[in-house]
Design a protein around this motif. Structure first.
Motif, PDB file in Angstrom:
ATOM      1  N   CYS A 174     -13.013 155.218  64.235  1.00 25.64           N
ATOM      2  CA  CYS A 174     -11.966 156.462  64.425  1.00 25.64           C
ATOM      3  C   CYS A 174     -12.738 157.714  65.137  1.00 25.64           C
ATOM      4  O   CYS A 174     -12.092 158.500  65.921  1.00 25.64           O
ATOM      5  N   ARG A 175     -13.908 157.835  64.667  1.00 27.17           N
ATOM      6  CA  ARG A 175     -14.740 158.983  65.518  1.00 27.17           C
ATOM      7  C   ARG A 175     -14.905 158.702  66.913  1.00 27.17           C
ATOM      8  O   ARG A 175     -14.717 159.626  67.773  1.00 27.17           O
ATOM      9  N   LEU A 225     -14.344 153.848  59.946  1.00 28.51           N
ATOM     10  CA  LEU A 225     -14.294 155.177  60.199  1.00 28.51           C
ATOM     11  C   LEU A 225     -15.140 155.669  61.266  1.00 28.51           C
ATOM     12  O   LEU A 225     -14.840 156.523  62.063  1.00 28.51           O
ATOM     13  N   TYR A 226     -16.298 154.936  61.884  1.00 24.02           N
ATOM     14  CA  TYR A 226     -16.761 155.121  62.840  1.00 24.02           C
ATOM     15  C   TYR A 226     -16.223 154.898  64.113  1.00 24.02           C
ATOM     16  O   TYR A 226     -16.138 155.528  65.006  1.00 24.02           O
ATOM     17  N   ARG A 242      -6.308 154.376  58.973  1.00 20.88           N
ATOM     18  CA  ARG A 242      -7.449 155.163  59.134  1.00 20.88           C
ATOM     19  C   ARG A 242      -7.315 156.254  59.944  1.00 20.88           C
ATOM     20  O   ARG A 242      -7.830 157.388  59.761  1.00 20.88           O
ATOM     21  N   THR A 294      -5.638 159.021  58.545  1.00 22.56           N
ATOM     22  CA  THR A 294      -6.139 159.962  57.410  1.00 22.56           C
ATOM     23  C   THR A 294      -7.677 160.170  57.505  1.00 22.56           C
ATOM     24  O   THR A 294      -8.235 161.083  56.785  1.00 22.56           O
ATOM     25  N   PHE A 295      -8.449 159.856  58.608  1.00 22.90           N
ATOM     26  CA  PHE A 295     -10.036 160.046  58.454  1.00 22.90           C
ATOM     27  C   PHE A 295     -10.195 161.892  58.656  1.00 22.90           C
ATOM     28  O   PHE A 295     -11.398 162.019  58.166  1.00 22.90           O
ATOM     29  N   SER A 296      -9.335 162.383  59.070  1.00 16.42           N
ATOM     30  CA  SER A 296      -9.638 163.898  59.349  1.00 16.42           C
ATOM     31  C   SER A 296      -8.453 164.644  59.198  1.00 16.42           C
ATOM     32  O   SER A 296      -7.479 164.515  60.001  1.00 16.42           O
ATOM     33  N   ASP A 356     -19.476 152.369  57.564  1.00 17.22           N
ATOM     34  CA  ASP A 356     -18.018 152.241  57.500  1.00 17.22           C
ATOM     35  C   ASP A 356     -17.346 151.930  58.868  1.00 17.22           C
ATOM     36  O   ASP A 356     -17.393 152.921  59.579  1.00 17.22           O
TER      37      ASP A 356
END
Length: 138
Positions: free
Chosen positions: A18-19, A15-16, A46, A49-51, A12
């Motif tokens: 976001c990290r 998501l990556y 994202r 909401t991702f974490s 994804d």
């Protein structure tokens, strides 16, 4: 010369990304995220909401607080207030990527992302940029 890092096989890609944004923020490195408007909106959602335990301060480049905000989202690099790190979530080579100290390319596992990522990789390689590759899940 701009340092270019390719992060591939990430699953994804949003998501990556976001990290990566969290990592840049925690390191105190201003980050500009470039993508087409629809993808940028999805990334913005994202980031919220991702974490559940992380807050990444971010805004759009046309916001009055963009110069003071560590993560700025844009679909046009002309409006980018920072020039340290560029995270490209777009499908094409950013026209003004050389203005940045570092460029991060995130390539997910979707076929369209793989094809576009390979084209960007060849573009940078053919122009003599040293490319750093970080293959996830390998």
């Amino acid at each position: 010369m701009t340092r270019i890092d390719f992060h591939t096989n990430v699953g994804d890609s949003l998501l990556y990304a976001c990290r990566l944004a969290r990592k840049a923020y925690q390191a105190g490195q201003p980050l500009v995220v470039l993508a087409e408007p629809a993808r940028l909106r999805a990334f913005d959602e994202r980031l919220w909401t991702f974490s559940p335990l992380d807050f990444i301060p971010h805004c759009m480049a046309d916001n009055a607080l963009a110069k003071e905000t560590p993560v700025v989202l844009t679909s046009d690099l002309e409006s980018a207030p920072h020039h340290q790190i560029l995270l490209n979530l777009g499908a094409t080579v950013p026209a003004q990527f050389a203005r940045f100290e570092r460029l991060l390319e995130v390539i997910g596992n979707a076929q369209d992302e793989l094809v576009a990522g390979r084209e960007r990789y060849r573009f940078y390689r053919d122009r003599g940029y040293a490319l750093n590759n970080y293959k996830q899940g390998a």
